[in-house]
Scaffold this motif. Structure first.
Motif, mmCIF file in Angstrom:
data_model
loop_
_atom_site.group_PDB
_atom_site.id
_atom_site.type_symbol
_atom_site.label_atom_id
_atom_site.label_comp_id
_atom_site.label_asym_id
_atom_site.label_seq_id
_atom_site.Cartn_x
_atom_site.Cartn_y
_atom_site.Cartn_z
ATOM 1 N N VAL A 113 -1.745 -4.335 -4.685
ATOM 2 C CA VAL A 113 -1.928 -3.964 -6.091
ATOM 3 C C VAL A 113 -3.210 -3.138 -6.259
ATOM 4 C CG1 VAL A 113 -2.384 -4.832 -8.406
ATOM 5 C CG2 VAL A 113 -0.623 -5.902 -7.012
ATOM 6 N N VAL A 114 -4.295 -3.590 -5.622
ATOM 7 C CA VAL A 114 -5.567 -2.880 -5.747
ATOM 8 C C VAL A 114 -5.428 -1.444 -5.239
ATOM 9 C CG1 VAL A 114 -7.927 -2.745 -4.834
ATOM 10 C CG2 VAL A 114 -7.025 -4.916 -5.667
ATOM 11 N N GLN A 115 -4.781 -1.265 -4.096
ATOM 12 C CA GLN A 115 -4.598 0.094 -3.582
ATOM 13 C C GLN A 115 -3.681 0.903 -4.482
ATOM 14 O OE1 GLN A 115 -3.629 0.052 0.631
ATOM 15 N NE2 GLN A 115 -5.799 0.368 0.996
ATOM 16 N N GLY A 116 -2.664 0.253 -5.010
ATOM 17 C CA GLY A 116 -1.748 0.948 -5.924
ATOM 18 C C GLY A 116 -2.478 1.437 -7.164
ATOM 19 N N LEU A 117 -3.362 0.594 -7.693
ATOM 20 C CA LEU A 117 -4.147 0.990 -8.868
ATOM 21 C C LEU A 117 -5.102 2.125 -8.518
ATOM 22 C CD1 LEU A 117 -4.974 -2.539 -10.358
ATOM 23 C CD2 LEU A 117 -3.514 -0.809 -11.409
ATOM 24 N N ALA A 118 -5.668 2.051 -7.302
ATOM 25 C CA ALA A 118 -6.642 3.065 -6.902
ATOM 26 C C ALA A 118 -5.980 4.421 -6.690
ATOM 27 C CB ALA A 118 -7.374 2.641 -5.625
ATOM 28 N N ASN A 119 -4.788 4.445 -6.069
ATOM 29 C CA ASN A 119 -4.178 5.752 -5.807
ATOM 30 C C ASN A 119 -3.196 6.170 -6.894
ATOM 31 O OD1 ASN A 119 -1.620 4.613 -5.249
ATOM 32 N ND2 ASN A 119 -2.062 4.455 -3.070
ATOM 33 N N GLY A 120 -3.121 5.372 -7.950
ATOM 34 C CA GLY A 120 -2.324 5.793 -9.101
ATOM 35 C C GLY A 120 -0.838 5.483 -9.021
ATOM 36 N N SER A 121 -0.358 4.895 -7.902
ATOM 37 C CA SER A 121 1.078 4.615 -7.817
ATOM 38 C C SER A 121 1.456 3.412 -8.690
ATOM 39 C CB SER A 121 1.506 4.393 -6.361
ATOM 40 O OG SER A 121 0.965 3.210 -5.845
ATOM 41 N N LEU A 122 0.456 2.652 -9.120
ATOM 42 C CA LEU A 122 0.685 1.551 -10.057
ATOM 43 C C LEU A 122 -0.332 1.735 -11.175
ATOM 44 C CD1 LEU A 122 2.543 -1.036 -9.858
ATOM 45 C CD2 LEU A 122 0.497 -2.286 -9.244
ATOM 46 N N LYS A 123 0.148 1.659 -12.425
ATOM 47 C CA LYS A 123 -0.787 1.936 -13.515
ATOM 48 C C LYS A 123 -1.078 0.696 -14.354
ATOM 49 C CE LYS A 123 -0.039 6.718 -13.276
ATOM 50 N NZ LYS A 123 1.123 7.160 -12.546
ATOM 51 N N GLU A 124 -0.088 -0.178 -14.436
ATOM 52 C CA GLU A 124 -0.236 -1.403 -15.229
ATOM 53 C C GLU A 124 0.821 -2.371 -14.723
ATOM 54 O OE1 GLU A 124 0.725 0.078 -19.096
ATOM 55 O OE2 GLU A 124 2.581 0.945 -18.380
ATOM 56 N N PHE A 125 0.986 -3.507 -15.402
ATOM 57 C CA PHE A 125 2.008 -4.466 -15.013
ATOM 58 C C PHE A 125 3.367 -3.777 -15.018
ATOM 59 C CE2 PHE A 125 5.392 -7.420 -16.051
ATOM 60 C CZ PHE A 125 5.235 -8.358 -15.043
ATOM 61 N N SER A 126 4.108 -3.895 -13.910
ATOM 62 C CA SER A 126 5.424 -3.269 -13.847
ATOM 63 C C SER A 126 6.419 -4.346 -13.440
ATOM 64 C CB SER A 126 5.395 -2.130 -12.831
ATOM 65 O OG SER A 126 6.481 -2.188 -11.962
ATOM 66 N N ARG A 127 7.469 -4.522 -14.251
ATOM 67 C CA ARG A 127 8.443 -5.566 -13.938
ATOM 68 C C ARG A 127 9.113 -5.295 -12.591
ATOM 69 N NH1 ARG A 127 12.338 -6.581 -18.780
ATOM 70 N NH2 ARG A 127 10.518 -5.672 -19.823
ATOM 71 N N VAL A 128 9.362 -4.004 -12.324
ATOM 72 C CA VAL A 128 10.006 -3.633 -11.058
ATOM 73 C C VAL A 128 9.151 -4.104 -9.886
ATOM 74 C CG1 VAL A 128 10.801 -1.705 -9.630
ATOM 75 C CG2 VAL A 128 11.043 -1.607 -12.134
ATOM 76 N N TYR A 129 7.854 -3.770 -9.946
ATOM 77 C CA TYR A 129 7.011 -4.161 -8.821
ATOM 78 C C TYR A 129 6.852 -5.668 -8.725
ATOM 79 C CZ TYR A 129 3.434 -4.947 -5.541
ATOM 80 O OH TYR A 129 2.773 -5.448 -4.454
#
Lengths: 449, 449
Positions: A338-354
């Protein structure tokens, strides 16, 4: 091809210093790159380093200053007069000079600034001191080449020759209007391939990236990486060109950010290095150890409270380390992604899919681990119901740990706290407590205690 | 200033695609940066993304290809003919084109190469395919500006104008001899400020950094950072100039290296991201969970073997989670600092100075933690000897964990294994087992069991 420090070189330098052989020192060091000389000085003691520093000329020493370890730089600066420091700074780019001045005491700052020879340079440096270290303003330098949109290429080339004298590397040629507002850029390629009679307004590129002075450094880093930029212009609130940031400073930001995340994951609260003192190292590390300790004291109370259960079913207690380790591992894995996803922009907020993906991963991993544990327990201890209770508890704890590991960094991020904290001892110890509580609760329910 | 994807834009694009409104799509996307278009395409489904891809012209799509997520790129490439892929590659720099070809199947590779239009470009790409991905050769591009040391500045500028046509960014002008051996460089500043009649051999800079084709990518990254370089020339075994590496590719190396270290620290064995599939995520995570499980089964056996001790002195067992957590935390801290020291060069091998510093840190932290624990235990359970035994055991375990945490990454590094592995679950679980064994051994000795 790279310079390697040899013990012989260090020994030779030490002898020359002891014998005041300034000429020999100069001839040994003159051809070396300033980054290499800095490496050599870090191997000498403070007196020796200062001696060499005073032998070399200020064009070289200024660059060396930038490359030194913090404590050696501080030490050398403390042995120089304000005038001598100013001489060093006169040789440096504005952003580097401002970084060094920022490290000085308030009194010394004013004295050093008053000693700067080049008035324009001094003005630029003072201007840069206004900005926060971690903003675009704090990163930018004033050295740039800019041309007016109303000029033609010939005027432009003449002007640029003058400007380029003060700029060590020409990245882009920025185009501004009469009010110094950024309008676009001329590429170096255009410069090489366009006829000298062409009008600037006919050839300049209007599409360009820029940042504002108060944009965060990590944001600037993201933009420069995304668009593969080697330099980016910085504008003020009115769109006026005030500076430029180059990729080498951004590389430092990227590295520092990565090191910080890594240290947070390892439970280190301040930026420390192997050559810091025992005190600094302890100060950076003890806080997490103590927080971990306090949380784990709760674990001892929980275990104490479940003494009846594990006195009756002895294997309940011996799998607690397995439980803690597994919950900790899966929680940290979940947080790190999650931390890496937030850092590289592939995750922006809570996502039900993820989130459902993460729960699936935990379910699969948890089932495999629980079944293996059930098999092991049955083979070793033949208490099938206890084994079943332990396995099911384990699965519940794994699901819980994965959920916590996913949600905590998202929660921190949403509340503008660095989510990387979640990958540190925090999530592991929290998982420990909740895990042990859940484990005994579920196991006792199944065993009917 | 940065583009942000809006839901409206995505919706608008989807509608235009559904209605085959090619003109509207073109006008919407034509002014966008290729990195932004790639971001948009990642939000669409494969069919929609491919549709847009075919609408845009190859100059734009080629750059977009580079920015896409791996699975989308693969999917789009699978829908293009070898000729269409070759058209994309003709637009790209040699190193980017070679990276994309390297991802294709063996048969397709040959077909695509045979379809490349520009023969020189094709030769360069084929040449680059020979090198390992993680070497200087695998990173370098063939696009560079070079001049012969025997020319004068005028010839040089003419030649450069021709060469610059094929080079999107001019970094340095390299100087070679008649055999193409690298001799030095001309700075862009020299170009702007030197008279055209000067002879190249009189003005070029002989001191320059270079790397060899088979140097490791992380080594190249270290050199470029150390000397603040934006580009570095690459030479073959005979010293001939064969390519150049630019800082944007090095930024990628630095980021990947940092991400890898971070993932290793979090116990993730492969490079995964939030948008990978459940299967990929599980495959990257399950191995460490299982290894951790097997090791922790040993812990259950050790606990089982010490049952007599903790049945007699009940508080012995309830502090095991505290012991594990503290040993794990201090071990990971110790490893992380060593791993970073090895990465940034401040630590090169086992150093007695650093080791004794680490032992001091552990001694101070351990003493504080043990004393606090002794106080807590005495207050809560009034069994002073047991409390003393637990505290002393804790101190021994902390010292041991710090030692293991320091030595393991150094040992791995010496044996050419990535030391970052040591900061992962490995050191934590190993610390658990040794810690529990030591803890009971010391406590039993003190309590005379």
């Amino acid at each position: 091809m790279e310079f390697k420090i040899s013990k012989d070189l260090i020994l030779e330098l030490k002898q020359h210093i002891a014998n005041n052989h300034d000429k020999e020192l100069e001839s040994l060091l003159n051809d070396m790159h300033h980054a290499d000389i800095a490496e050599v000085l870090d191997e000498l003691d403070f007196d020796e380093a200062t001696y060499i520093f005073k032998v070399l000329d200020s064009e070289q020493t200024a660059e060396i200053l930038l490359e030194l370890e913090d404590d050696l730089r501080e030490n050398i600066l403390s042995r120089l007069s304000p005038k001598e420091i100013a001489e060093e700074l006169d040789e440096l780019d504005t952003n580097d000079a401002a970084d060094i001045i920022a490290e000085l005491s308030q009194d010394l700052k004013a004295e050093v600034i008053s000693e700067l020879q080049d008035v324009e340079h001094a003005k630029d440096i003072v201007d840069l001191l206004r900005y926060d270290e971690d903003t675009a303003g704090g990163l930018m330098g004033k050295e740039l080449v800019k041309v007016n949109e109303n000029w033609n290429v010939l005027t432009c080339v003449k002007e640029m020759r003058i400007q380029a004298e003060n700029v060590s590397r020409v990245h882009s040629i920025y185009v501004v209007d009469d009010e110094n507002r950024l309008k676009g850029r001329l590429s170096l390629k255009d410069l090489l391939t366009t006829s000298t009679k062409t009008h600037i307004s006919d050839v300049y590129i209007r599409k360009l990236n820029w940042v504002k002075v108060d944009d965060k450094d990590v944001e600037v880093a993201r933009i420069m990486q995304k668009y593969d930029l080697e330099a980016i212009p910085v504008v003020d609130e009115l769109g006026r060109l005030v500076g430029r940031i180059t990729i080498d400073d951004i590389v430092d930001v990227i590295k520092e950010e990565a090191e910080k995340d890594y240290q947070l994951a390892a439970g280190i609260t301040q930026d420390v290095e192997t050559n810091d003192s025992v005190l600094e190292l302890t100060k950076a590390r003890l806080p997490w150890l103590l927080i971990g300790m306090v949380i784990e004291l709760i674990a001892s109370i929980v275990l104490k409270g479940n003494e009846d259960a594990f006195r009756k079913y002895e294997t309940l207690i011996i799998f607690v380390p397995l439980l803690s380790a597994t919950a900790g591992n899966i929680g940290v894995q979940a947080s790190a992604i999650v931390v890496q996803g937030l850092a590289n922009g592939s995750l922006k907020e809570f996502s039900r899919v993820y989130f459902s993906k993460e729960v699936s991963v935990a379910m699969i991993s948890g089932t495999i681990i629980s079944l293996l544990l059930l098999g092991y327990h049955s083979a070793m201890y033949q208490q099938y119901l206890v084994g079943l209770a332990i396995s099911i508890s384990m699965l519940v704890v794994i699901l819980f740990a994965a959920t916590l590991g996913t949600l905590v960094p998202l929660f921190l991020h949403k509340n503008k706290i660095d989510p990387a904290i979640a990958t540190g001892p925090f999530i592991t110890t929290a998982n420990d407590i909740f895990g042990i509580i859940l484990y005994f609760a579920v196991a006792k329910m199944i065993l009917g205690i």
